[in-house]
Design a protein around this motif. Sequence first.
Motif, mmCIF file in Angstrom:
data_model
loop_
_atom_site.group_PDB
_atom_site.id
_atom_site.type_symbol
_atom_site.label_atom_id
_atom_site.label_comp_id
_atom_site.label_asym_id
_atom_site.label_seq_id
_atom_site.Cartn_x
_atom_site.Cartn_y
_atom_site.Cartn_z
ATOM 1 N N GLU A 203 3.746 -4.249 8.556
ATOM 2 C CA GLU A 203 3.200 -4.856 7.347
ATOM 3 C C GLU A 203 1.713 -5.170 7.466
ATOM 4 N N CYS A 288 5.682 -6.960 -2.061
ATOM 5 C CA CYS A 288 6.632 -6.714 -0.971
ATOM 6 C C CYS A 288 6.922 -7.989 -0.182
ATOM 7 N N GLN A 289 5.991 -8.932 -0.190
ATOM 8 C CA GLN A 289 6.193 -10.212 0.480
ATOM 9 C C GLN A 289 7.322 -11.008 -0.180
ATOM 10 N N ASN A 295 10.159 -2.508 1.087
ATOM 11 C CA ASN A 295 9.697 -1.850 2.306
ATOM 12 C C ASN A 295 10.249 -0.441 2.440
#
Length: 363
Positions: A203, A288-289, A295
């Motif tokens: 990430e 995406c967090q 992912n």
Amino acid sequence: MHYFLGRSSVLSFPKIRSIFLRFHHTTTSRTCSCSKTVTDEKYKDPFKLGRKDLKNLYEDIKKEFLVSTAELREMCEYYFDGKGKAFRPMIVVLMARACNIHHNNSGEVQASQRSVAIIAEMIHTASLVHDDVIDDANSRRGKMTVNQIWGERKAVLAGDFILSAASVALARIGNITIISVLSQVIEDLVRGEFLQLGSKENEDERFTHYLEKTFKKTASLIANSCKAVCCPDPKVHEIAYQYGKNVGIAFQLIDDVLDFTSCADQLGKPAAADLKLGLATGPVLFACQQFPEMNAMIMRRFSLPGDVERARQYVLQSDGVQQTTYLAQRYCHEAMKEISKLRPSPERDALIQLTETVLTRDK
């Protein structure tokens, strides 16, 4: 190359995210400081100030195409129709004037400086022609792309020819430093395209990868063009370069936001184009967090049926757009800090105003 604000180190993605959560908290009750500053009445409209130096810009570019083949000339001239914003050449001529005033109080743009503005637009347009081939794009600036009209093979050759004409114009300037600086842009464009073709599973590396790609594909041209029109003082070179770098990255961040928030008619190209190309831009990486299930989609480049629409919905449900916008604001704030080091002038103030224009544009 250091991609986030300072020159000391690259911040990790979690740190970037926490900074902007704090930034959001401190700005919800007041206007962003950079926005407050640049809306002051004394600041000049950059487009009006730069217009006189860009008169006959596209006609002068077309004069560089020394070709007798009617079809190749038509292809090369296709995007130089006067309907573009001329954003890059405008920054270049404003920077030239601001630096000249800072150096010796002369506000006139030299012939070589205007040539840099022309060359910058030619390099940029050549990259657009090539990008459209790579992306199999069918629209650009509200009309059909070169590759859709003339085919991919001819489009590649047209992009090559524009780039070669820019190189000839660059050599004609005869300044080794300027040639070296602008040659770096061409290298960065190629490296940036290769970065875009890859992806990172980690990430933290993924966000650094994204910002590096953004610098090479978009900001390098602006940064190095600004540097190329400066006076001999290395400190001024660095100011101009840092201004261009930060504005360029902010410009692309907002472009990535608009891919989710503007309709195709506004953009002049299809919306959600980046997702369809398998690209994870800032809004996606921030989203995406909040939605870790993205992912897997990122790693397979949104290739399965339904991935694009699902990812788009995740982005819109998250604060990814908002955080990417805050990130762009911080880059613009850094650009303002740099350009404010120059001696006051209408052109310097216009470059400050330009940072707000970058943040508020809708196409």
